[in-house]
Scaffold this motif. Structure first.
Motif, short mmCIF file in Angstrom:
data_model
loop_
_atom_site.label_atom_id
_atom_site.label_comp_id
_atom_site.label_asym_id
_atom_site.label_seq_id
_atom_site.Cartn_x
_atom_site.Cartn_y
_atom_site.Cartn_z
N GLY A 249 1.19 -1.39 0.05
CA GLY A 249 -0.22 0.00 -0.05
C GLY A 249 0.73 1.36 -0.02
N SER A 250 0.23 2.47 -0.37
CA SER A 250 0.81 3.65 -0.07
C SER A 250 0.60 4.46 1.31
N ILE A 251 1.77 4.89 1.67
CA ILE A 251 1.49 5.52 3.03
C ILE A 251 1.32 7.10 2.87
N ALA A 252 1.45 7.60 1.57
CA ALA A 252 1.30 9.06 1.51
C ALA A 252 -0.05 9.56 1.96
N PRO A 253 -1.24 9.03 1.34
CA PRO A 253 -2.56 9.35 1.74
C PRO A 253 -2.84 9.35 3.27
N ILE A 254 -2.24 8.24 3.79
CA ILE A 254 -2.60 7.98 5.25
C ILE A 254 -1.86 9.02 6.05
N VAL A 255 -0.51 9.64 5.78
CA VAL A 255 0.36 10.56 6.32
C VAL A 255 -0.44 11.61 6.43
N GLU A 256 -1.03 12.21 5.01
CA GLU A 256 -1.64 13.52 4.79
C GLU A 256 -2.85 13.34 5.75
N ARG A 257 -3.46 12.17 5.79
CA ARG A 257 -4.94 12.58 6.64
C ARG A 257 -4.59 12.61 8.32
N LEU A 258 -3.41 11.83 8.50
CA LEU A 258 -2.96 12.11 10.19
C LEU A 258 -2.58 13.33 10.32
N ARG A 259 -1.80 14.18 9.35
CA ARG A 259 -1.34 15.35 9.66
C ARG A 259 -2.65 16.41 9.87
N LYS A 260 -3.76 16.11 9.46
CA LYS A 260 -4.75 16.98 9.51
C LYS A 260 -5.79 16.63 10.65
N SER A 261 -5.36 15.55 11.34
CA SER A 261 -6.39 15.07 12.33
C SER A 261 -5.91 15.12 13.56
N VAL A 262 -6.72 15.05 14.64
CA VAL A 262 -6.51 15.29 16.03
C VAL A 262 -7.50 14.10 16.51
N ARG A 263 -7.26 13.80 17.93
CA ARG A 263 -7.75 12.29 18.38
C ARG A 263 -8.45 13.14 19.78
N ILE A 264 -9.96 12.85 19.45
CA ILE A 264 -10.92 13.39 20.47
C ILE A 264 -11.44 12.23 21.50
N ARG A 265 -11.30 12.42 22.83
CA ARG A 265 -11.53 11.09 23.76
C ARG A 265 -12.40 11.95 24.82
N MET A 266 -12.97 10.88 25.38
CA MET A 266 -13.56 11.11 26.95
C MET A 266 -13.09 9.87 27.78
N LYS A 267 -12.49 10.06 28.84
CA LYS A 267 -12.25 9.23 29.73
C LYS A 267 -12.97 8.90 30.77
N ALA A 268 -12.57 9.01 32.01
CA ALA A 268 -13.44 8.57 33.25
C ALA A 268 -14.64 9.83 33.65
N GLN A 269 -14.29 10.77 33.25
CA GLN A 269 -14.93 12.10 33.43
C GLN A 269 -15.73 12.47 32.25
N PRO A 270 -17.02 12.93 32.66
CA PRO A 270 -17.72 13.62 31.15
C PRO A 270 -17.24 14.87 30.85
N VAL A 271 -16.09 14.62 30.10
CA VAL A 271 -15.32 15.63 29.50
C VAL A 271 -14.82 15.49 28.35
N VAL A 272 -14.96 15.96 27.03
CA VAL A 272 -14.22 15.58 25.99
C VAL A 272 -13.34 16.75 25.50
N SER A 273 -12.05 16.18 25.04
CA SER A 273 -11.13 17.24 24.99
C SER A 273 -10.10 16.84 23.81
N CYS A 274 -9.55 18.00 23.27
CA CYS A 274 -8.69 17.71 21.96
C CYS A 274 -7.98 19.01 21.58
N LYS A 275 -6.95 18.78 20.73
CA LYS A 275 -6.40 20.43 20.20
C LYS A 275 -7.23 20.68 18.94
N ILE A 276 -7.42 21.95 18.90
CA ILE A 276 -8.28 22.53 17.46
C ILE A 276 -7.37 23.31 16.68
N GLY A 277 -6.19 23.31 17.11
CA GLY A 277 -5.12 24.34 16.23
C GLY A 277 -4.01 25.00 16.96
N ASN A 278 -3.57 26.33 16.66
CA ASN A 278 -2.63 26.91 17.77
C ASN A 278 -3.02 28.67 17.68
#
Length: 223
Positions: free
Chosen positions: A143-172
């Motif tokens: 397979g090709s890694i280029a499109p995966i790298v491009e997508r990952l570079r535009k992505s953030v992980r959003i998550r909720m752990k034990a508390q009812p709070v969802v957090s992530c980075k949205i930029g700088n």
């Protein structure tokens, strides 16, 4: 009623103002924290943990740190794209070296591995990468890694752990308020889609820079 883009722009703009965020000798990330209400995290079965491609990745997208695990063509392509590569031999040498594996887990945001190496990756690195939600994305050896790298570079992980709070980075802080707002709108939309009562399950949205003071938008005032 839904939060307008103008409201989100005002929220983002306020978070990066000097009175909220002092100038540092580095570019600070802008982060969002979404506080939920009316949701019992321990009983609801709601899980929020996914990669989200942002509409406005910003200038730091190219800085996303990715490690490719491969000994074949995938690794060759990664090197051509100037992405670090961990070979099968390197991976085998890491077995039992938790200190070095933790170092890699802290150093890289995303891991990509050729599919045949995934069982070995799991045995060697799974205990450390798994709890951090950093297990590699599996890619066929041809397979090709280029499109995966491009997508990952535009992505953030959003998550909720034990508390009812969802957090992530949205930029700088160097991004325009409108760009941050579009990213924020996307994150809120995804979170709402996971909740039983949508936006009614969101108490407030808080935005801040890495080392700045938070700016809060209480949703009940927008409904």
């Amino acid at each position: 009623m839904p939060i307008s883009l103008d409201q989100l722009s005002e929220l983002a703009e306020s978070a990066v103002k000097p009175e909220k965020s002092k100038k540092r000798n580095f570019t600070q990330s802008v982060e969002v924290f979404i506080k939920l209400t009316g949701v019992d995290v321990s009983k609801s079965g709601i899980k929020i943990n996914e990669l989200l491609e942002l509409p406005e990745p910003g200038s730091d997208a190219e800085l996303a740190k990715i490690l490719v695990i491969s000994s074949g063509p995938l690794g060759t392509e990664a090197r051509r794209l100037e992405i670090p590569v961990l070979s099968r031999e390197d991976l085998e040498k890491l077995a039992g070296n938790k200190k070095e594996i933790r170092k890699l887990a802290n150093q890289y945001e995303y891991f990509v591995a050729e599919a045949p190496l995934m069982p070995l990756v799991g045995r060697v690195m799974g205990q450390i990468l798994g709890p951090r939600d950093k297990m590699p994305i599996a890619v066929p050896p041809t397979g090709s890694i280029a499109p995966i790298v491009e997508r990952l570079r535009k992505s953030v992980r959003i998550r909720m752990k034990a508390q009812p709070v969802v957090s992530c980075k949205i930029g700088n802080e160097s991004m325009k308020a409108e760009e941050l707002a579009r990213n924020l709108q996307k994150v809120i939309s995804v979170v709402e889609s996971k909740l039983p009562n949508g936006e009614k399950n969101i108490d407030y949205v808080l935005v801040k820079t890495s080392m700045g003071q938070p700016t809060k938008l209480k949703l009940k005032s927008t409904r």
